[in-house]
Design an enzyme around this catalytic site. Structure first.
Site, PDB file in Angstrom:
ATOM      1  N   GLU A  18      31.231  22.942  26.510  1.00  0.00           N
ATOM      2  CA  GLU A  18      29.849  22.664  26.098  1.00  0.00           C
ATOM      3  C   GLU A  18      29.539  23.360  24.774  1.00  0.00           C
ATOM      4  OE1 GLU A  18      25.937  24.774  26.334  1.00  0.00           O
ATOM      5  OE2 GLU A  18      26.729  24.672  28.383  1.00  0.00           O
ATOM      6  N   HIS A  19      30.023  24.602  24.626  1.00  0.00           N
ATOM      7  CA  HIS A  19      29.842  25.317  23.363  1.00  0.00           C
ATOM      8  C   HIS A  19      30.703  24.707  22.259  1.00  0.00           C
ATOM      9  CE1 HIS A  19      27.775  29.250  24.542  1.00  0.00           C
ATOM     10  NE2 HIS A  19      27.875  28.592  25.684  1.00  0.00           N
ATOM     11  N   GLU A  47      34.820  30.474  20.834  1.00  0.00           N
ATOM     12  CA  GLU A  47      33.828  30.173  21.863  1.00  0.00           C
ATOM     13  C   GLU A  47      34.274  30.620  23.257  1.00  0.00           C
ATOM     14  OE1 GLU A  47      30.855  29.113  21.077  1.00  0.00           O
ATOM     15  OE2 GLU A  47      31.446  28.970  18.964  1.00  0.00           O
ATOM     16  N   GLU A  53      29.255  36.372  27.226  1.00  0.00           N
ATOM     17  CA  GLU A  53      28.079  35.901  27.952  1.00  0.00           C
ATOM     18  C   GLU A  53      28.257  36.075  29.457  1.00  0.00           C
ATOM     19  OE1 GLU A  53      25.952  31.633  29.045  1.00  0.00           O
ATOM     20  OE2 GLU A  53      27.038  31.806  27.146  1.00  0.00           O
ATOM     21  N   HIS A  97      31.986  25.106  30.682  1.00  0.00           N
ATOM     22  CA  HIS A  97      31.029  25.892  29.911  1.00  0.00           C
ATOM     23  C   HIS A  97      31.529  26.107  28.482  1.00  0.00           C
ATOM     24  CE1 HIS A  97      28.554  29.918  29.732  1.00  0.00           C
ATOM     25  NE2 HIS A  97      28.113  29.009  28.884  1.00  0.00           N
TER      26      HIS A  97
END
Length: 654
Positions: free
Chosen positions: A135-136, A213, A235, A132
């Site tokens: 991906e950022h 990130e 998040e 994840h």
């Protein structure tokens, strides 16, 4: 309104049934509409019929293609095979990059919307959320485009029809789409460079991107408390505060107990994210973002962008890599359990709330150890609609009307992982073992009754029609190229045939024949995959007042321990690094670096409007506007009525 009675519409449909290769659109024009001069009747009707996909109606306008010699892709790519997917109206070809082994699926379709996706099989080994975070992070600048947020910058000036990135349990996808060829090439360049040459691999910039990130410590002063921050960290703290998200994750983790991939949260557990090191972060990229692990997807009209141009664009980046020095990693199969089992997890509730806490109860099955046949997948999709597709469906209705819970949980049949699953249950259930068992009994008893008594023929017909319509209507979607990619990846990601999910006519015909023969196929599916399947999980998600406060206290205690172990120099470095990160985030990219991003010019824009095929046919008091367009045999009918003739002082709203 009387002019548009049943007999009138029947005449329209009969006319279209005699011309099955045509598409039609009928409009009853409202007076305020701007109509062509030859449409003079008081009404018109617009009907869109889907026929076969014919390149004669591909009205794509693009800048002239380059006159340079075509790239000889055979030097770098091995051609594997081509198949014509007649029901979708396109051809699909598979290639393999000779040096790296990267796989390429190229679809030639009469569609002005071009789609590309760079996909990787990403298999996490812990709950740090590295897939994840990557991906950022790969979208935070690259070798050719060294700006902080090329993704955001491209959004400002692109004609994109899709631009995103997504992380799943076992894959990461970077899809883009555009109807403008130069824009499409620009987007592919930015994404390919981001995936294969991101700034995260730079020993100076990489750790800073991970801090931004992923996660990092912050302290405002030497005597201030230590805190944790980071885009993904924040998040996922939000995700882990959502009961529905916790339920989804808990079902998968317990349905695949101790599985090396599926029992792990690829998004990241906030308690584990701070243990991700830069070394593990960069190593994961070097391992899973190698072309040998890539599945590259290209979709669009090859008269607009031929295969030589497509592969040349990919070779520009694949050519930077040699043969892999590692073996392709497969996802292990989860063995089916030999008997049903139970598990429980907790979700946070407000200790001061006056509302009675409720539990979630979900029953889930792992359906098979081996891949299902296409007709089995289709039959399970129809069964899913029979059980849960509408408010009156055979399992949905008794669950909701039971009063045991507030609403249903679980989406039923799912095939997004290597092994298919089925889950259903209720949320808002009273806490306790007895209400939990009541939900389980209701589900199993309802399924047993359906397996014994079967379904009404009308219900089977309705569900079959609904699933068939979904299959066919995907070709009429403006983002069909993206949906075809998602379907292909559901097999491709596991080393299976990526072309098989593109077909549906053969399994649909087989299923219809089985139903017509009187075979109780849906009753058999219930018995085999649900009632007689011992791999059945009963999961309780129980309320725990004060859980959020407890987790915050645990985090604060861990931060206190970390801070106490730091010496003065280390603490000063945390303060300095946090300020440097904030300054970097606030700073603007240098103009010379922004100028490296590809952009469009006026010359790249199509100056002509899209021309749709149209035939105008007078039909008494109305006009039939017929359009022949690819829509997989579906008729789309639009009827517009001129309501001004009704003379209502205050027309009602419906």
């Amino acid at each position: 309104a009387n002019h548009c009675g049943k007999s009138f519409l029947m005449r329209i449909l009969m006319r279209m049934s005699r011309r099955m290769t045509r598409a039609a659109v009928l409009l009853f024009p409202i007076q305020a509409m701007q109509l062509p001069s030859h449409v003079t009747t008081p009404m018109a009707v617009n009907v869109l019929r889907g026929g076969g996909c014919s390149r004669a109606f591909a009205t794509i306008h693009a800048p002239a293609l380059s006159t340079a010699p075509a790239y000889d892709w055979s030097e770098h790519f091995e051609y594997l095979r081509t198949e014509t997917v007649a029901e979708r109206g396109f051809t699909a070809s598979l290639y393999r990059h000779k040096v790296t082994g990267a796989e390429v699926l190229s679809i030639d379709a009469a569609d002005e919307n071009m789609v590309f996706s760079c996909n990787f099989r990403t298999l996490p080994k812990d709950n740090t959320g590295v897939p994840h975070i990557l991906e950022h992070s790969v979208l935070c600048g690259s070798r050719k485009y060294p700006v902080k947020e090329p993704f955001v910058e491209m959004l400002k000036g692109s004609l994109k029809t899709f631009l995103n990135a997504m992380t799943g349990s076992d894959r990461t996808m970077y899809p883009v789409a555009s109807c403008n060829k130069q824009d499409f090439v620009n987007l592919v360049n930015v994404y390919m460079d981001a995936c294969f040459h991101p700034r995260i691999l730079d020993p100076v910039q990489g750790p800073q991107i991970l801090k931004q990130e992923g996660w990092h410590y912050e302290a405002d002063a030497p005597d201030a408390p230590l805190t944790l921050k980071g885009v993904v960290f924040n998040e996922m703290k939000g995700v882990y505060s959502s009961p529905d998200q916790l339920l989804y994750r808990a079902v998968q983790q317990h349905l695949f107990p101790n599985h090396p991939v599926y029992s792990i949260d690829s998004g990241g557990d906030p308690r584990a994210i701070p243990s991700l090191s830069y070394e593990a972060f960069s190593t994961f990229h070097r391992t899973y973002y190698h072309p040998a692990n890539a599945r590259l997807y290209m979709y669009g009209d090859e008269t607009h962008m031929p295969i030589s141009e497509r592969l040349a664009l990919l070779q520009e980046y694949l050519g930077d890599f040699g043969a892999p020095t590692f073996n392709t990693e497969a996802i292990p199969t989860q063995p089916l359990a030999t008997e049903p089992y139970e598990a429980s997890e907790h979700y946070p509730t407000d200790a001061a709330s006056q509302e009675e806490p409720k539990q979630f109860v979900t029953i889930a099955w792992l359906l098979s150890e081996v891949p299902l046949l296409p007709v089995q997948k289709l039959a399970l999709s129809v069964l899913n609609h029979l059980l849960l597709g509408t408010a009156s469906s055979a399992l949905e209705k008794p669950l909701i009307e039971s009063g045991l819970g507030a609403s249903r949980t679980g989406g039923g049949y799912a095939s997004s992982l290597q092994q298919p699953t089925f889950s259903v249950g209720l949320k808002g259930v009273a806490v306790g073992a007895e209400p939990k068992q009541a939900v389980v009994d209701l589900v199993l008893q309802t399924l047993s009754k359906l397996a014994a008594d079967g379904f009404d023929d009308s219900a089977v017909e309705a569900s079959l029609n609904t699933v068939e319509f979904r299959l066919r209507s995907s070709s009429a979607s403006p983002m069909r190229g993206l949906s075809f990619m998602m379907g292909s990846l559901s097999e491709w990601n596991y080393g299976r045939d990526p072309l098989q999910p593109l077909y549906f006519e053969a399994p649909l015909a087989e299923l219809k024949a089985e139903i017509a023969s009187g075979r109780p196929i849906f009753e058999e599916l219930i018995s085999r995959y649900l009632l007689s399947n011992p791999h059945r999980l009963t999961l309780q998600l129980l309320p725990q007042p004060g859980l959020s406060s407890m987790l915050e206290a645990e985090e604060a205690e861990r931060l206190k321990e970390v801070r106490s172990a730091m010496n003065a120099d280390e603490l000063e470095a945390v303060i300095r690094d946090a300020k440097a990160l904030q300054a970097s985030q606030a700073a603007k990219d240098p103009p010379e670096e922004l100028a490296k991003l590809p952009s469009l010019t006026v010359a790249d824009l199509d100056r002509s409007s899209k021309a749709l095929p149209i035939e105008v046919v007078p039909m008494g008091s109305a006009t039939l506007l017929t359009h022949t367009l690819p829509a997989d045999g579906i008729v789309y009918l639009d009827v517009a009525l001129d309501l001004k003739r009704l003379h209502l002082p205050h027309p009602p709203y419906f």
